[in-house]
Design a protein around this motif. Structure first.
Motif, PDB file in Angstrom:
ATOM      1  N   ILE A  61       2.855   6.079  -2.816  1.00  0.00           N
ATOM      2  CA  ILE A  61       3.981   6.859  -3.340  1.00  0.00           C
ATOM      3  C   ILE A  61       3.819   7.074  -4.837  1.00  0.00           C
ATOM      4  CG2 ILE A  61       6.467   6.801  -3.798  1.00  0.00           C
ATOM      5  CD1 ILE A  61       6.800   5.379  -1.105  1.00  0.00           C
ATOM      6  N   TYR A  62       3.418   6.029  -5.543  1.00  0.00           N
ATOM      7  CA  TYR A  62       3.197   6.155  -6.985  1.00  0.00           C
ATOM      8  C   TYR A  62       2.126   7.208  -7.291  1.00  0.00           C
ATOM      9  CZ  TYR A  62       5.856   1.874  -8.013  1.00  0.00           C
ATOM     10  OH  TYR A  62       6.843   0.930  -8.161  1.00  0.00           O
ATOM     11  N   ILE A  63       1.049   7.179  -6.527  1.00  0.00           N
ATOM     12  CA  ILE A  63      -0.085   8.063  -6.805  1.00  0.00           C
ATOM     13  C   ILE A  63       0.238   9.518  -6.475  1.00  0.00           C
ATOM     14  CG2 ILE A  63      -2.456   8.628  -6.125  1.00  0.00           C
ATOM     15  CD1 ILE A  63      -2.889   5.603  -5.694  1.00  0.00           C
ATOM     16  N   PHE A  64       0.896   9.743  -5.328  1.00  0.00           N
ATOM     17  CA  PHE A  64       1.091  11.114  -4.851  1.00  0.00           C
ATOM     18  C   PHE A  64       2.501  11.654  -5.079  1.00  0.00           C
ATOM     19  CE2 PHE A  64      -2.370   9.392  -2.178  1.00  0.00           C
ATOM     20  CZ  PHE A  64      -3.356  10.317  -2.501  1.00  0.00           C
ATOM     21  N   LYS A  68      -4.773   5.859 -14.435  1.00  0.00           N
ATOM     22  CA  LYS A  68      -4.132   5.635 -13.137  1.00  0.00           C
ATOM     23  C   LYS A  68      -4.848   4.523 -12.378  1.00  0.00           C
ATOM     24  CE  LYS A  68      -2.300  10.289 -12.306  1.00  0.00           C
ATOM     25  NZ  LYS A  68      -2.350  11.488 -11.436  1.00  0.00           N
ATOM     26  N   PHE A  69      -6.163   4.631 -12.337  1.00  0.00           N
ATOM     27  CA  PHE A  69      -6.972   3.623 -11.649  1.00  0.00           C
ATOM     28  C   PHE A  69      -6.803   2.259 -12.309  1.00  0.00           C
ATOM     29  CE2 PHE A  69     -11.025   1.334 -11.176  1.00  0.00           C
ATOM     30  CZ  PHE A  69     -11.120   1.287  -9.791  1.00  0.00           C
ATOM     31  N   LEU A  70      -6.779   2.244 -13.632  1.00  0.00           N
ATOM     32  CA  LEU A  70      -6.627   0.997 -14.373  1.00  0.00           C
ATOM     33  C   LEU A  70      -5.267   0.362 -14.091  1.00  0.00           C
ATOM     34  CD1 LEU A  70      -8.046  -0.818 -16.461  1.00  0.00           C
ATOM     35  CD2 LEU A  70      -6.876   0.487 -18.254  1.00  0.00           C
ATOM     36  N   TYR A  71      -4.226   1.181 -14.037  1.00  0.00           N
ATOM     37  CA  TYR A  71      -2.882   0.663 -13.762  1.00  0.00           C
ATOM     38  C   TYR A  71      -2.793   0.077 -12.360  1.00  0.00           C
ATOM     39  CZ  TYR A  71       2.022   0.634 -12.465  1.00  0.00           C
ATOM     40  OH  TYR A  71       3.254   0.249 -11.992  1.00  0.00           O
ATOM     41  N   ILE A  72      -3.277   0.812 -11.369  1.00  0.00           N
ATOM     42  CA  ILE A  72      -3.198   0.345  -9.980  1.00  0.00           C
ATOM     43  C   ILE A  72      -3.970  -0.962  -9.803  1.00  0.00           C
ATOM     44  CG2 ILE A  72      -3.842   0.870  -7.594  1.00  0.00           C
ATOM     45  CD1 ILE A  72      -1.434   2.436  -8.535  1.00  0.00           C
ATOM     46  N   PHE A 126       0.825  -1.207   0.000  1.00  0.00           N
ATOM     47  CA  PHE A 126       0.000   0.000   0.000  1.00  0.00           C
ATOM     48  C   PHE A 126       0.862   1.262   0.000  1.00  0.00           C
ATOM     49  CE2 PHE A 126      -3.432  -2.847   1.419  1.00  0.00           C
ATOM     50  CZ  PHE A 126      -4.456  -2.395   0.596  1.00  0.00           C
ATOM     51  N   LEU A 127       1.969   1.232   0.726  1.00  0.00           N
ATOM     52  CA  LEU A 127       2.868   2.387   0.751  1.00  0.00           C
ATOM     53  C   LEU A 127       3.430   2.660  -0.637  1.00  0.00           C
ATOM     54  CD1 LEU A 127       4.416   4.549   2.343  1.00  0.00           C
ATOM     55  CD2 LEU A 127       6.189   2.825   2.779  1.00  0.00           C
ATOM     56  N   LYS A 128       3.817   1.612  -1.338  1.00  0.00           N
ATOM     57  CA  LYS A 128       4.358   1.769  -2.692  1.00  0.00           C
ATOM     58  C   LYS A 128       3.348   2.432  -3.616  1.00  0.00           C
ATOM     59  CE  LYS A 128       4.263  -1.693  -5.441  1.00  0.00           C
ATOM     60  NZ  LYS A 128       4.478  -2.997  -6.113  1.00  0.00           N
ATOM     61  N   ASN A 129       2.115   1.977  -3.558  1.00  0.00           N
ATOM     62  CA  ASN A 129       1.098   2.538  -4.448  1.00  0.00           C
ATOM     63  C   ASN A 129       0.725   3.967  -4.070  1.00  0.00           C
ATOM     64  OD1 ASN A 129       0.037   0.400  -6.487  1.00  0.00           O
ATOM     65  ND2 ASN A 129       0.282  -0.741  -4.585  1.00  0.00           N
TER      66      ASN A 129
END
Length: 212
Positions: free
Chosen positions: A175-178, A191-195, A170-173
């Motif tokens: 970081i990716y998002i923000f 973004k949603f599709l990738y995650i 969850f931390l990795k994702n």
């Protein structure tokens, strides 16, 4: 990947080998950088990004396999292959599974970014993921050392590992998002599709593959 004797010498070799590889990585590929310099490295100043990411990804898979293989219930019969009298063990099976899933996920990520015209963001994603996996693998080295060389309660430690892996995911994702760099596709839909498809789904599939 073949464990001949029931000793932990192979664990020491894996850990020391990973540390030695990271020393070479920082000295050669990152031009005598230290850990702090590497973590603060900016995209425009990055050197040898692809080989560094590749090395870090392999070490991350190795340390994750070292940590999880003790809790993998069985090696599926499909992978019980006898080669010159040697059979793949739980560590080898876990490492190959992690490595295979990583390769497939990275290929799909490249194709996804290329198909939506966000290929320019791949370099930033590679750098950020390299830094994260670098730190994650160091944490896994410490956790693996504690698992094999300290008298821990395996049941409690397994739950601790589950919590650590989920927190890391969850931390990795997040970081990716923000992240302040544009490392994900610009449109929210992508973004949603990738995650969902290239982060959450592979994580769940891999977990089910290893433990069920």
């Amino acid at each position: 990947m073949v464990r001949i004797a029931e000793h932990n010498d192979w664990v020491v070799y894996c850990i020391l080998g990973s540390i030695f590889i990271y020393i070479i990585l920082l000295s050669v590929f990152q031009r005598d950088s230290n850990v702090k310099d590497f973590l603060l490295l900016k995209l425009e100043d990055s050197n040898n990004l692809t080989p560094s990411w590749l090395i870090i990804s392999i070490v991350k898979c190795l340390m994750t396999a070292l940590l999880l293989s003790q809790f993998v219930p069985i090696v599926p019969k499909l992978f019980s292959i006898d080669v010159l009298g040697f059979q793949i063990n739980k560590f080898g099976f876990t490492f190959l599974a992690l490595l295979s899933f990583d390769v497939i996920k990275n290929i799909l990520t490249f194709l996804f970014y290329s198909s939506i015209g966000s290929g320019k963001n791949l370099k930033g994603l590679t750098l950020v993921s390299s830094k994260f996996y670098f730190l994650e693998s160091i944490v896994f080295i410490i956790a693996s050392f504690a698992l094999y060389f300290f008298p821990v309660d395996l049941v409690k430690y397994f739950y601790f590992i589950i919590g650590m892996v989920i927190f890391s995911f969850f931390l990795k994702n997040l970081i990716y998002i923000f992240h302040n760099q544009s490392i994900l596709p610009e449109k929210r839909y992508y973004k949603f599709l990738y995650i969902c498809t290239l982060q959450i789904v592979p994580f769940l599939v891999l977990w089910k593959f290893l433990f069920y």
